[in-house]
Write a protein that holds these residues in place. Sequence first.
Motif, PDB file in Angstrom:
ATOM      1  N   LEU A  91       4.231  16.408  -6.605  1.00 58.24           N
ATOM      2  CA  LEU A  91       2.844  16.102  -6.985  1.00 58.24           C
ATOM      3  C   LEU A  91       1.889  16.422  -5.837  1.00 58.24           C
ATOM      4  O   LEU A  91       0.687  16.199  -5.947  1.00 58.24           O
ATOM      5  CB  LEU A  91       2.714  14.624  -7.360  1.00 58.24           C
ATOM      6  N   GLN A 104       2.083   6.169  -6.456  1.00 58.75           N
ATOM      7  CA  GLN A 104       1.433   6.289  -7.764  1.00 58.75           C
ATOM      8  C   GLN A 104       2.426   6.296  -8.913  1.00 58.75           C
ATOM      9  O   GLN A 104       2.338   7.098  -9.846  1.00 58.75           O
ATOM     10  CB  GLN A 104       0.551   7.545  -7.813  1.00 58.75           C
ATOM     11  N   LEU A 111       2.827  -4.094  -8.013  1.00 58.27           N
ATOM     12  CA  LEU A 111       2.957  -3.635  -6.628  1.00 58.27           C
ATOM     13  C   LEU A 111       3.478  -4.712  -5.679  1.00 58.27           C
ATOM     14  O   LEU A 111       4.404  -4.477  -4.910  1.00 58.27           O
ATOM     15  CB  LEU A 111       1.608  -3.112  -6.120  1.00 58.27           C
ATOM     16  N   LEU A 171       1.546  14.887  -3.014  1.00 60.54           N
ATOM     17  CA  LEU A 171       0.946  13.703  -2.402  1.00 60.54           C
ATOM     18  C   LEU A 171       1.254  13.727  -0.908  1.00 60.54           C
ATOM     19  O   LEU A 171       2.413  13.790  -0.529  1.00 60.54           O
ATOM     20  CB  LEU A 171       1.510  12.417  -3.019  1.00 60.54           C
ATOM     21  N   ASP A 172       0.192  13.706  -0.110  1.00 61.18           N
ATOM     22  CA  ASP A 172       0.386  13.698   1.340  1.00 61.18           C
ATOM     23  C   ASP A 172       0.368  12.246   1.799  1.00 61.18           C
ATOM     24  O   ASP A 172      -0.656  11.726   2.209  1.00 61.18           O
ATOM     25  CB  ASP A 172      -0.732  14.512   2.002  1.00 61.18           C
ATOM     26  N   ILE A 173       1.501  11.576   1.684  1.00 62.21           N
ATOM     27  CA  ILE A 173       1.526  10.137   1.956  1.00 62.21           C
ATOM     28  C   ILE A 173       2.609   9.781   2.968  1.00 62.21           C
ATOM     29  O   ILE A 173       3.464  10.590   3.301  1.00 62.21           O
ATOM     30  CB  ILE A 173       1.792   9.321   0.666  1.00 62.21           C
ATOM     31  N   GLN A 196      -0.652  -1.471 -11.004  1.00 63.54           N
ATOM     32  CA  GLN A 196      -1.170  -2.345  -9.956  1.00 63.54           C
ATOM     33  C   GLN A 196      -0.518  -3.723  -9.948  1.00 63.54           C
ATOM     34  O   GLN A 196      -0.222  -4.271  -8.909  1.00 63.54           O
ATOM     35  CB  GLN A 196      -2.687  -2.509 -10.138  1.00 63.54           C
ATOM     36  N   GLU A 256       2.066   1.611  -3.463  1.00 66.94           N
ATOM     37  CA  GLU A 256       0.952   2.070  -4.297  1.00 66.94           C
ATOM     38  C   GLU A 256       0.737   3.579  -4.150  1.00 66.94           C
ATOM     39  O   GLU A 256       0.457   4.279  -5.116  1.00 66.94           O
ATOM     40  CB  GLU A 256      -0.326   1.319  -3.894  1.00 66.94           C
ATOM     41  N   ALA A 297       0.838  -1.208   0.000  1.00 66.43           N
ATOM     42  CA  ALA A 297       0.000   0.000   0.000  1.00 66.43           C
ATOM     43  C   ALA A 297       0.870   1.254   0.000  1.00 66.43           C
ATOM     44  O   ALA A 297       0.539   2.262  -0.624  1.00 66.43           O
ATOM     45  CB  ALA A 297      -0.929   0.002   1.209  1.00 66.43           C
TER      46      ALA A 297
END
Lengths: 168, 156
Positions: B98, B43, B50, B100-102, B47, B40, B37
Amino acid sequence: MNIIRTVVVRSLLVLLTCIASGIIFNQFYSGGIRASELISVRKEISYKRIAQDTSLAYQRVSLDEAYTLFKTKAALFVDARQEAIFKLAHIRGAVSCYYQRAAQLPIVNEWPKDKLLVLYCGGVKCDQADQLAETLVGMGFTNIHIFPGGMDAWRPAGYPIDETKAHH
Amino acid sequence: MNPGLKIAVTLTARIVIGVIFVYASWDKIIHPFSFSANVEAYQILPQRALYLTAIGVAWLEMICGILLVTGVWTRTAAFMISVMLMVFIVGITRAMFLDLDISCGCFESGIEGDRIGWRRVFEDTLMLIASLWIVIFPKSPLSLWDGEVTDVLGPA
């Protein structure tokens, strides 16, 4: 040149060994990814897999599922974003519970631990809902769902939201 | 540069980076679904790639870390770690541009882990410099197998 060739050949050997060890380990490890699943991954499947991961105690719902829960009033929707953003627009009837303050909010302690909660934030790019889920699971909540689509999916679908109109 | 100092730097870098990588790999190995995850969330990968990537990266970190600490195929291990660190740096930087808050997925798998940020880029860059140093000067004591001791810049 010799050195470069040696390093490249050995790197490939190490890489193959790692992949082989990983696949074999996962085949027998209880929380592992089975070889048959390795490349048979469809969109969203991995989210479901996370739900099966024994270390995470919640599952994810699609837009349709979220709307069903909304319509039937089966679940309480919980907005994990900051309160100021929540006030601008949120899913109708949702309560604000910023993930970093969840443990201190009195309202959270009033909910029964088995209450069906649907957590969401802005959309798939944010993971405040996931963070909140971790906190709530830690507090003993047992019926937590995450709606990963969040506001980004809810709004274009035309489903009810509460919005603050700008005053002039 | 003083040869003794050079060897001391290599030894320190070997042990520190090796231990960090073994430590970082553990959570990913025992939580492969969570780590996939994390992968993933960046990005970047399709898929279907992964799971295999998540397993491959976790085990690469573990085995390269062990090779570095034990001093077996030191140059190869440091080279692979350098490549991984470059990929991590590009991935994290890209995600930040980008917006992305990940979670980083650096030391613990799962979305509850540490956030990405410039601090991560900085740490990875420091480790990259140290591992490139080992690639160039792999010779150091406490190595179980010293078959890669010849320096790029000539015999040690």
